[in-house]
Design a protein around this motif. Sequence first.
Motif, short mmCIF file in Angstrom:
data_model
loop_
_atom_site.label_atom_id
_atom_site.label_comp_id
_atom_site.label_asym_id
_atom_site.label_seq_id
_atom_site.Cartn_x
_atom_site.Cartn_y
_atom_site.Cartn_z
N VAL A 1 1.15 -1.28 0.30
CA VAL A 1 -0.61 -0.34 -0.24
C VAL A 1 0.74 1.61 -0.48
CG1 VAL A 1 -2.09 -0.85 1.29
CG2 VAL A 1 -0.17 -0.07 2.76
N PRO A 2 0.06 1.87 -0.85
CA PRO A 2 1.45 3.49 -0.77
C PRO A 2 1.13 4.60 0.56
CG PRO A 2 -0.93 3.76 -1.00
CD PRO A 2 -0.71 2.53 -1.05
N LEU A 3 2.46 5.20 1.25
CA LEU A 3 1.88 5.86 2.00
C LEU A 3 2.89 7.34 1.58
CD1 LEU A 3 4.62 4.13 4.74
CD2 LEU A 3 2.23 3.47 4.40
N PRO A 4 2.78 8.56 2.28
CA PRO A 4 2.49 9.95 2.52
C PRO A 4 4.49 9.43 1.94
CG PRO A 4 1.77 10.01 4.29
CD PRO A 4 1.69 8.20 3.37
N GLY A 5 4.96 10.73 0.36
CA GLY A 5 5.70 10.58 0.05
C GLY A 5 6.53 9.20 -1.09
N GLY A 6 5.54 9.07 -0.72
CA GLY A 6 6.11 8.14 -1.95
C GLY A 6 5.89 6.59 -1.97
N GLN A 7 7.01 6.11 -0.24
CA GLN A 7 7.00 5.35 -0.46
C GLN A 7 5.97 4.15 -0.31
OE1 GLN A 7 8.63 6.29 3.50
NE2 GLN A 7 10.79 6.16 2.97
N THR A 8 5.57 3.22 0.34
CA THR A 8 4.48 1.88 0.40
C THR A 8 5.49 0.90 1.20
OG1 THR A 8 6.48 0.66 -1.33
CG2 THR A 8 5.06 1.75 -2.46
N LYS A 9 4.38 -0.06 1.46
CA LYS A 9 3.85 -0.06 3.55
C LYS A 9 3.96 -2.01 2.69
CE LYS A 9 3.01 -1.00 8.52
NZ LYS A 9 2.76 0.22 8.85
N GLN A 10 4.66 -3.51 2.95
CA GLN A 10 3.79 -4.49 2.61
C GLN A 10 3.10 -4.73 4.36
OE1 GLN A 10 6.32 -8.47 2.62
NE2 GLN A 10 5.54 -8.25 0.34
N LEU A 11 1.48 -5.15 3.59
CA LEU A 11 1.26 -5.43 4.56
C LEU A 11 0.62 -6.88 5.08
CD1 LEU A 11 -2.27 -2.95 4.33
CD2 LEU A 11 -0.11 -2.64 6.08
N ALA A 12 0.57 -7.85 5.79
CA ALA A 12 0.94 -8.76 6.33
C ALA A 12 -0.15 -9.80 7.58
CB ALA A 12 2.24 -9.38 6.32
N MET A 13 -0.72 -10.76 6.95
CA MET A 13 -0.55 -11.54 7.89
C MET A 13 -0.94 -12.86 8.74
SD MET A 13 -4.34 -12.51 5.60
CE MET A 13 -4.81 -11.33 4.67
N ASP A 14 -1.47 -13.61 9.57
CA ASP A 14 -1.10 -13.98 10.50
C ASP A 14 -2.34 -15.60 10.30
OD1 ASP A 14 1.38 -13.50 10.89
OD2 ASP A 14 1.17 -13.37 12.95
N ILE A 15 -2.07 -16.59 9.35
CA ILE A 15 -3.76 -16.88 9.23
C ILE A 15 -3.02 -18.73 10.08
CG2 ILE A 15 -5.09 -18.72 7.54
CD1 ILE A 15 -3.48 -16.30 5.29
N GLN A 16 -4.03 -18.74 11.24
CA GLN A 16 -4.79 -20.38 11.80
C GLN A 16 -5.38 -21.20 11.50
OE1 GLN A 16 -4.85 -18.13 15.34
NE2 GLN A 16 -3.82 -19.56 16.79
N VAL A 17 -5.07 -22.39 10.56
CA VAL A 17 -6.99 -22.95 9.97
C VAL A 17 -6.33 -24.38 11.19
CG1 VAL A 17 -6.77 -24.29 8.06
CG2 VAL A 17 -5.31 -21.56 7.68
N PRO A 18 -7.87 -24.77 11.42
CA PRO A 18 -7.55 -25.58 12.02
C PRO A 18 -7.92 -26.71 11.14
CG PRO A 18 -9.58 -24.76 12.03
CD PRO A 18 -9.26 -24.15 11.70
N GLN A 19 -7.14 -27.99 10.90
CA GLN A 19 -6.92 -29.44 10.10
C GLN A 19 -7.84 -30.63 10.54
OE1 GLN A 19 -3.54 -29.56 8.37
NE2 GLN A 19 -4.67 -27.50 8.42
N THR A 20 -8.94 -29.51 9.99
CA THR A 20 -10.20 -30.79 9.78
C THR A 20 -11.22 -30.87 9.19
OG1 THR A 20 -11.21 -27.68 10.09
CG2 THR A 20 -11.10 -30.24 12.43
N ALA A 21 -11.87 -31.51 8.40
CA ALA A 21 -11.43 -31.77 6.88
C ALA A 21 -12.54 -30.52 6.19
CB ALA A 21 -13.02 -33.24 6.75
N GLY A 22 -12.87 -30.44 4.93
CA GLY A 22 -13.96 -29.70 4.57
C GLY A 22 -13.22 -27.85 4.84
N ARG A 23 -14.08 -27.24 3.98
CA ARG A 23 -13.71 -25.63 4.66
C ARG A 23 -14.74 -25.04 5.15
NH1 ARG A 23 -12.55 -22.97 -0.93
NH2 ARG A 23 -11.74 -24.73 -1.88
N LYS A 24 -13.63 -24.04 5.56
CA LYS A 24 -14.54 -23.91 6.83
C LYS A 24 -14.60 -22.15 6.55
CE LYS A 24 -11.53 -26.75 8.43
NZ LYS A 24 -9.89 -27.67 7.37
N PRO A 25 -15.45 -21.83 7.67
CA PRO A 25 -15.46 -20.09 7.65
C PRO A 25 -13.99 -19.20 8.16
CG PRO A 25 -17.50 -21.32 9.58
CD PRO A 25 -16.38 -22.23 8.70
N LEU A 26 -13.95 -17.94 7.45
CA LEU A 26 -13.22 -17.58 7.49
C LEU A 26 -13.68 -15.87 8.66
CD1 LEU A 26 -10.86 -15.94 7.24
CD2 LEU A 26 -11.63 -14.87 4.95
#
Length: 339
Positions: free
Chosen positions: A101-126
């Motif tokens: 994403v952009p920051l003032p002055g022409g700089q940028t910043k990378q944004l990250a996330m930590d993702i926890q996934v239960p090890q169970t069958a099927g797709r899960k709600p997020l």
Amino acid sequence: MYTEPHKHLPGPLLVVAALTIALAATACGDTASPTPAAVVTECPSSPIPPGRPVPAQGAPPRIVVPVDTSTSTVLNPGTAPQIQCGRTPISTRADVAYATVPLPGGQTKQLAMDIQVPQTAGRKPLVVYVPGGGFVMADKGGNLALRTFVAEAGYVVASIQYRVQPDGATYADSISDVKAAIRYLRAHAADYDINPNTVGVWGDSAGGYLAAMTGVTNGDKRFDIGADLNQPSDVQAVIDKFGASDLSRLQSDFDPDTQQAMAPLLASTAKYVNGPTSTTPLTADPTAVAQANPITHIHPTDPPFAIFHGSEDTTISPSQTLILHNALIAAGVNSTRYI
């Protein structure tokens, strides 16, 4: 003011119950290839991030107005431990970059996330978790115990970074970041066993404010900026824990000494509303403050809300969530507020 504990919070079990009611957890498709999973017997604690502001010394803050519970459910959470981990193996993927994403002055910043996934069958709600931090920090490592508990209940939980006021960001930038994270996760749903049709957003304090703003701006393309624009950023549920709503009234319910001590917070919040170079106080531009208030954007088709607030919270007054809750109810939105 950023680190004063939020007092008398209701039971964490209700967070999971609220998510379960709001999100219909439907399984679809096969799971992705399993990854190493961590099994814990105690809920892990969050590290204290460096540079966290130190609370001001002096008399403790006092709320000088009655706490209105007339439209809410009153709970006595007790003092015994309410959560336990170790039921379900969890796979955690840390520092997943989701946007630049952009920051003032022409700089940028990378944004990250930590993702926890239960090890169970099927797709899960997020569940996208938006951490608090007084609009001046966004520590994705926070609230690890409760995030783990929610993940073990069957949800993929993604805790995100977002731009804050010291980045030169406004509230609109932060909302755009939350929505970018949601679009990214929908675009990569197969990688994390996510059911893209069941997405909730959950936040504490400043994160609760942003969660509310994210929910009431479903379909508002002004906040959809960046990558994965072929994916929707709408959510199907909002969990708002002691979030602000009317930023111009953050100090109104407190004693005079506390109001004076909150002056730096209000100055920072004014820049978060009006822009990093603005010297306009919050009270000087009612139109700008109204646009930053979730009640301005409420629509009858908004997703259901579950709102939590402590009756003795001396950081964010309980009246802040009451304003939002009553406005949601008046508009016909499904909202439940626990005190």
